[in-house]
Design an enzyme around this catalytic site. Structure first.
Site, PDB file in Angstrom:
ATOM      1  N   GLY A   1      26.244  28.407  15.053  1.00 26.14           N
ATOM      2  CA  GLY A   1      25.909  26.869  15.318  1.00 26.14           C
ATOM      3  C   GLY A   1      27.084  26.061  15.158  1.00 26.14           C
ATOM      4  O   GLY A   1      27.929  26.154  14.007  1.00 26.14           O
ATOM      5  N   ALA A   2      27.422  25.221  16.022  1.00 25.78           N
ATOM      6  CA  ALA A   2      28.567  24.418  16.266  1.00 25.78           C
ATOM      7  C   ALA A   2      28.774  23.683  14.982  1.00 25.78           C
ATOM      8  O   ALA A   2      30.120  23.749  14.264  1.00 25.78           O
ATOM      9  CB  ALA A   2      28.762  23.350  17.434  1.00 25.78           C
TER      10      ALA A   2
ATOM     11  N   ASP B   1      27.493  22.551  22.006  1.00 27.03           N
ATOM     12  CA  ASP B   1      28.661  23.013  21.368  1.00 27.03           C
ATOM     13  C   ASP B   1      29.887  22.282  21.789  1.00 27.03           C
ATOM     14  O   ASP B   1      31.003  22.191  21.061  1.00 27.03           O
ATOM     15  CB  ASP B   1      29.008  24.451  21.948  1.00 27.03           C
ATOM     16  CG  ASP B   1      27.934  25.406  21.237  1.00 27.03           C
ATOM     17  OD1 ASP B   1      26.796  25.617  21.554  1.00 27.03           O
ATOM     18  OD2 ASP B   1      28.236  26.043  20.166  1.00 27.03           O
TER      19      ASP B   1
ATOM     20  N   ASN C   1      26.351  24.255  25.933  1.00 23.93           N
ATOM     21  CA  ASN C   1      25.521  25.031  24.884  1.00 23.93           C
ATOM     22  C   ASN C   1      25.001  26.462  25.074  1.00 23.93           C
ATOM     23  O   ASN C   1      25.769  27.074  26.198  1.00 23.93           O
ATOM     24  CB  ASN C   1      24.431  24.061  24.801  1.00 23.93           C
ATOM     25  CG  ASN C   1      23.361  24.209  23.681  1.00 23.93           C
ATOM     26  OD1 ASN C   1      23.873  24.332  22.480  1.00 23.93           O
ATOM     27  ND2 ASN C   1      22.069  24.304  23.975  1.00 23.93           N
TER      28      ASN C   1
HETATM   29  O1  MRU Z   1      26.347  31.310  19.507  1.00 30.17           O
HETATM   30  P1  MRU Z   1      25.933  30.374  18.461  1.00 30.17           P
HETATM   31  O2  MRU Z   1      24.692  30.911  17.896  1.00 30.17           O
HETATM   32  O3  MRU Z   1      26.764  29.702  17.450  1.00 30.17           O
HETATM   33  O4  MRU Z   1      25.401  29.215  19.369  1.00 30.17           O
HETATM   34  C1  MRU Z   1      24.499  27.952  18.869  1.00 30.17           C
HETATM   35  C2  MRU Z   1      24.143  26.907  19.986  1.00 30.17           C
HETATM   36  O5  MRU Z   1      24.830  27.115  21.098  1.00 30.17           O
HETATM   37  C3  MRU Z   1      23.655  25.919  19.622  1.00 30.17           C
HETATM   38  O6  MRU Z   1      22.739  25.147  20.552  1.00 30.17           O
HETATM   39  C4  MRU Z   1      24.722  24.673  19.208  1.00 30.17           C
HETATM   40  O7  MRU Z   1      26.106  25.184  18.521  1.00 30.17           O
HETATM   41  C5  MRU Z   1      24.059  23.669  18.596  1.00 30.17           C
HETATM   42  S1  MRU Z   1      23.699  23.975  16.722  1.00 30.17           S
HETATM   43  C6  MRU Z   1      23.308  22.727  16.077  1.00 30.17           C
END
Ligand code: MRU
Length: 350
Positions: free
Chosen positions: A54-55, A242, A252
């Site tokens: 999650g970003a 992201d 995203n």
């Molecule tokens: O691969 P991840 O689980 O890190 O991807 C997460 C996402 O794409 C989320 O939608 C994004 O990071 C936003 S989290 C608030």
């Protein structure tokens, strides 16, 4: 036991003064295991291996990783600054797409640049990391409030993709924070959660997080989204991001772009919720965003079990880019941008 905060949801990241505890998101919801990290390399590995994801959570963890790197050096250690810069580089190499990682490391680097001694650096870096963490929570709460100003008063259903909750942030969540705010305001009937192949963030994390908070959630296969949107119950698709570029394009989780196309076709509104730490005004458009590709085994297997021929070729991009033209609103803590584009983004972020 998971830390259950009434207001912020299930927070998966705990700073302990000299170590960082992370709830291992690879194991949820079957097991709730906390891992403790004491150095920057460990944190970089945790980001790369998806213990934390999650970003915003990636950015916060990386900031604490820099603090740990400073704490592990000893007073009188010649070349401490160079060693810390190398730690920053290793953290930066952990994942490429979420700009929050690089944003947080830049903030930490700026603090490092003003420190005269290792002792001074340790204190200042810790204060900055804690501030980054606290600012993220505050941004999420603000976005939850702002998003509601453009959504219907009458209760409605939303569909979301991936996990954007407390697990993915410092707490409360971005898109999932908006969902929490809608629920608390009595304006939400149900959340449809895409399961989000291949990592299953939707089924393993979002469905789990929402169920923990008593928010009605229905899990669906990603391929059911078109059918669900056609039925008319869902009025908004709400997702996180992201990286958001200067023209309002949004990277995203893979599948977001397809969802935006579907939403537009069915007259369903599409909202992106992300803190300003996700905005990258240095990139003119989404075409320039580095898209992470992960190992093919993530698609060939589900939870370690084969679901495809062992040697089949796999293409596994884990993010995609949604063009700004398909987005009805980008919500950040700095405000709501309707019909995002170059000018609206510049007005908010320059
Ligand atoms: O691969 P991840 O689980 O890190 O991807 C997460 C996402 O794409 C989320 O939608 C994004 O990071 C936003 S989290 C608030």
């Amino acid at each position: 036991m998971v830390t259950q905060d009434q207001d912020l949801g299930t927070v998966a990241l705990r700073w302990q003064g000299d170590s960082l505890a992370l709830l291992d998101q690879r194991l949820l919801p079957a097991e709730e295991v906390w891992l403790t990290y004491q150095d920057a390399d460990g944190v970089a590995g945790a980001i790369h291996d998806m213990v934390v994801r999650g970003a915003p959570a990636i950015g916060i963890s990386a900031a604490y990783g820099v603090v740990l790197a400073a704490q592990r050096l000893t007073a009188g250690d010649d070349g401490w600054r160079v060693k810390l810069e190398r730690a920053l580089d290793r953290l930066a190499a952990s994942r490429p797409t979420a700009v929050n990682l690089f944003w947080a490391l830049e903030r930490m680097n700026a603090v490092l640049a003003t420190a005269d001694t290792l002792g001074g650096a340790c204190g200042a870096l810790e204060a900055e990391a804690v501030l980054i963490h606290q600012e993220d929570i505050a941004a999420n709460l603000t976005m939850g409030r702002l998003a509601l100003t453009i959504m219907p008063e009458q209760p409605f259903a939303v569909l979301t993709h991936c996990n954007t909750g407390a697990l993915a942030t410092g707490g409360y969540g971005t898109a999932l924070g908006v969902i929490r705010s809608l629920w608390r305001a009595g304006r939400l009937t149900r959340v449809y959660a895409d399961e989000t192949r291949p990592w299953l963030q939707g089924s393993r994390l979002t469905a789990w997080e929402l169920a923990q908070d008593g928010i009605p959630v229905t899990l669906n296969a990603d391929s059911a989204a078109a059918h669900i949107l056609r039925q008319g119950e869902v009025q908004w698709v709400v997702v996180g991001a992201d990286r958001i570029t200067a023209n309002g394009d949004v990277a995203n989780k893979i599948g977001t772009y397809g969802l935006a196309v579907l939403a537009r076709h069915h007259g369903v509104k599409f909202m992106v919720v992300a803190p300003s730490s996700t905005v990258d005004m240095s990139l003119a458009s989404g075409n320039l965003i580095p898209i992470e590709e992960r190992d093919g085994t993530e698609v060939r297997q589900v939870q370690g079990r084969p679901v495809a021929p062992a040697d089949v070729a796999v293409f596994n991009p884990v993010f995609d880019v949604t063009p700004a033209a398909l987005i009805d609103a980008i919500v950040t803590e700095k405000g709501v941008i309707l019909n995002p584009g170059l000018e609206a983004m510049a007005a908010c972020f320059n």
